[in-house]
Design a protein around this motif. Structure first.
Motif, mmCIF file in Angstrom:
data_model
loop_
_atom_site.group_PDB
_atom_site.id
_atom_site.type_symbol
_atom_site.label_atom_id
_atom_site.label_comp_id
_atom_site.label_asym_id
_atom_site.label_seq_id
_atom_site.Cartn_x
_atom_site.Cartn_y
_atom_site.Cartn_z
ATOM 1 N N PHE A 69 43.797 40.163 42.838
ATOM 2 C CA PHE A 69 42.617 39.632 43.513
ATOM 3 C C PHE A 69 41.934 38.571 42.658
ATOM 4 N N VAL A 70 41.857 38.824 41.344
ATOM 5 C CA VAL A 70 41.270 37.839 40.442
ATOM 6 C C VAL A 70 42.112 36.566 40.415
ATOM 7 N N ALA A 71 43.437 36.732 40.312
ATOM 8 C CA ALA A 71 44.320 35.566 40.270
ATOM 9 C C ALA A 71 44.187 34.721 41.532
ATOM 10 N N ALA A 72 44.065 35.399 42.672
ATOM 11 C CA ALA A 72 43.963 34.681 43.944
ATOM 12 C C ALA A 72 42.643 33.931 44.080
ATOM 13 N N LYS A 73 41.606 34.389 43.353
ATOM 14 C CA LYS A 73 40.274 33.766 43.458
ATOM 15 C C LYS A 73 39.933 32.896 42.242
ATOM 16 N N PRO A 77 34.976 30.142 42.750
ATOM 17 C CA PRO A 77 33.965 30.783 41.901
ATOM 18 C C PRO A 77 33.193 31.922 42.571
ATOM 19 N N PRO A 78 32.646 31.731 43.800
ATOM 20 C CA PRO A 78 31.938 32.854 44.427
ATOM 21 C C PRO A 78 32.855 34.057 44.662
ATOM 22 N N GLY A 79 34.088 33.776 45.114
ATOM 23 C CA GLY A 79 35.035 34.863 45.355
ATOM 24 C C GLY A 79 35.402 35.583 44.072
ATOM 25 N N LEU A 80 35.560 34.833 42.984
ATOM 26 C CA LEU A 80 35.891 35.437 41.696
ATOM 27 C C LEU A 80 34.769 36.359 41.232
ATOM 28 N N LEU A 81 33.535 35.939 41.379
ATOM 29 C CA LEU A 81 32.404 36.786 40.987
ATOM 30 C C LEU A 81 32.367 38.069 41.804
ATOM 31 N N ARG A 82 32.691 37.966 43.101
ATOM 32 C CA ARG A 82 32.703 39.170 43.950
ATOM 33 C C ARG A 82 33.778 40.150 43.483
ATOM 34 N N VAL A 83 34.952 39.631 43.154
ATOM 35 C CA VAL A 83 36.040 40.507 42.717
ATOM 36 C C VAL A 83 35.677 41.208 41.404
ATOM 37 N N VAL A 84 35.107 40.472 40.458
ATOM 38 C CA VAL A 84 34.715 41.069 39.181
ATOM 39 C C VAL A 84 33.633 42.120 39.397
ATOM 40 N N ARG A 85 32.688 41.836 40.272
ATOM 41 C CA ARG A 85 31.641 42.822 40.580
ATOM 42 C C ARG A 85 32.261 44.095 41.148
ATOM 43 N N ASP A 86 33.128 43.943 42.132
ATOM 44 C CA ASP A 86 33.736 45.116 42.758
ATOM 45 C C ASP A 86 34.645 45.858 41.783
ATOM 46 N N GLY A 356 51.309 42.513 42.521
ATOM 47 C CA GLY A 356 50.928 41.134 42.802
ATOM 48 C C GLY A 356 50.903 40.832 44.282
ATOM 49 N N LEU A 357 51.768 41.515 45.034
ATOM 50 C CA LEU A 357 51.799 41.372 46.493
ATOM 51 C C LEU A 357 50.812 42.319 47.182
ATOM 52 N N LYS A 358 50.085 43.105 46.363
ATOM 53 C CA LYS A 358 49.092 44.082 46.855
ATOM 54 C C LYS A 358 49.747 45.168 47.710
#
Length: 414
Positions: A69-73, A77-86, A356-358
């Motif tokens: 999820f981090v790699a995909a975002k 920037p907003p998406g990356l922050l959401r993933v790190v938060r979650d 990686g493919l989730k």
């Protein structure tokens, strides 16, 4: 292009591997220090780590679901922050129960019939190790995020710093405080590693994550991470069954099995590092996924082959014992050890490719089925001695590798 993928994987994997090796070697310092301090202290350490190591591995496995999820975002920037938060909240939800399990080691030990003298030796050690589990939960989330962003060097610095803390503090504190000193040293090492990885991640974020909880998005991360944690727990449990089966053969077989298992585990960390480095490539591509995984498999096979050659030809097992009977027992296992390592390395890379493919649930199912069969046949296999036991382990790892390969082939065609 294959060579380019291999170089990219190597740049991320090498720092991770060096970090893992340093942590593994530093753990031996604590064991040695406790062994010199007293047998009861070492017994208390063994009782606690029987819960602590699976708890740590399960937490680390669960938060690894953050990587794709981090790699995909990475470019969002907003998406990356959401993933790190979650991901941080996921660390809380899996880390707290794991820490509570470790804190309850005295109760678990009493219920399991551990001698009262050993339980009395524990003192605050389980609580210190429980705090270490919590630090590790946050640190592992930051580590997974950094790997997803391709920042392996930060992880290496954290691992080396934590290992240095353990190596320096354990002998000094154990000499003064015994088992409590070991707990302080290990907890400090986890805290230092956590601070370095978290601060390293924060410096690379485009802002600061919010503290709000979004359960739906946390569940999405958990769907990828929890099967990975389940895989780790299954592996720990079944390898424990194999240890018991080896002990049923003889004390010599048990000692030889533990030495062989330790060498295999140390070698296998290379595959874990390479597998994690594959995840960002797989999760950010629509084409060339199989090429990236092929590069990862090629590097893994070559690396593990070299390490196995060093171990076998260098007679590394002789560093662990001078008992002729144990040495002779281990000497019959090198071919099987190499097969076990290579098959386990292949399945690990394919498992991370599925992450990686989730799609980690098929990976967990394959692992649970194959290792479930291994658990059933372990004791009967031990009737043929240590060789029979390791033949069963090699067969299980080969089956897992084949199953992971089929699962990846299907998932990468979707």
């Amino acid at each position: 292009m294959l060579l380019s993928d291999a170089r990219q994987i190597g740049r991320v994997a090498l720092p991770l591997y060096l970090s893992m090796v340093a942590v593994s070697l530093s753990a031996l310092v604590t064991t040695a220090a406790l062994g010199r301090f007293g047998t009861q202290a070492l017994a208390g350490f063994a009782v606690t780590t029987a819960v602590y190591f699976p708890a740590m591995a399960a937490v680390s496995g669960a938060v690894r679901g953050v990587m794709p999820f981090v790699a995909a975002k990475a470019d969002d920037p907003p998406g990356l922050l959401r993933v790190v938060r979650d991901g941080t909240w996921l660390a809380v939800f899996v880390g707290v129960p794991a820490a509570l399990a470790v804190a309850c080691v005295p109760l678990i030990a009493r219920a399991g019939g551990v001698p009262a003298a050993t339980v009395a030796q524990l003192g605050p050690f389980p609580l210190l190790m429980a705090a270490g589990v919590l630090f590790n939960a946050f640190g592992s989330t930051a580590t997974s995020s950094l790997v997803g962003l391709g920042r392996g060097k930060v992880v290496m610095r954290a691992g080396l710093a934590g290992a240095a803390c353990t190596a320096l503090l354990s002998p000094l504190l154990v000499w003064k405080l015994g088992l409590t000193g070991a707990g302080i040293a290990l907890c400090t090492a986890n805290l230092v590693s956590c601070l370095i990885t978290v601060s390293g991640l924060l410096r690379r974020l485009p802002g600061r994550p919010e503290l709000t909880v979004h359960f739906g998005q946390i569940v999405e991360l958990a769907k990828v991470g929890l099967p990975m944690a389940g895989t780790v727990l299954v592996k720990f449990a079944v390898l424990g069954v194999l240890t018991v089966a080896a002990a049923r053969v003889s004390a010599t077989a048990a000692a030889a099995h533990n030495i062989a298992t330790g060498l295999v585990s140390l070698t296998f960390t290379a595959a874990v590092a390479i597998g994690q480095a594959v995840v960002p490539l797989v999760s950010t591509r629509t084409e060339g996924v199989r090429r990236a995984v092929g590069a990862g498999l090629a590097i893994t096979t070559a690396t593990l082959s070299v390490i196995c050659a060093i171990i076998v030809l260098g007679g590394v097992h002789r560093l662990f014992t001078d008992d002729p009977a144990v040495l002779a027992a281990v000497a019959h296992l090198p071919a099987l050890m190499v097969l076990v390592v290579l098959a386990d390395g292949v399945q690990a890379v394919l498992g991370f490719a599925l992450a990686g493919l989730k799609r980690t649930t098929p990976s967990f199912v394959v692992f649970a089925l194959c290792y479930g069969v291994l658990a059933v046949v372990a004791v009967p296999s031990a009737e043929y001695g240590l060789t029979g036991l390791w033949v069963a382990l090699a067969a299980a790892n080969l089956a897992v590798a084949m199953g992971q390969g089929l699962a990846f082939s299907k998932a990468s065609n979707l």
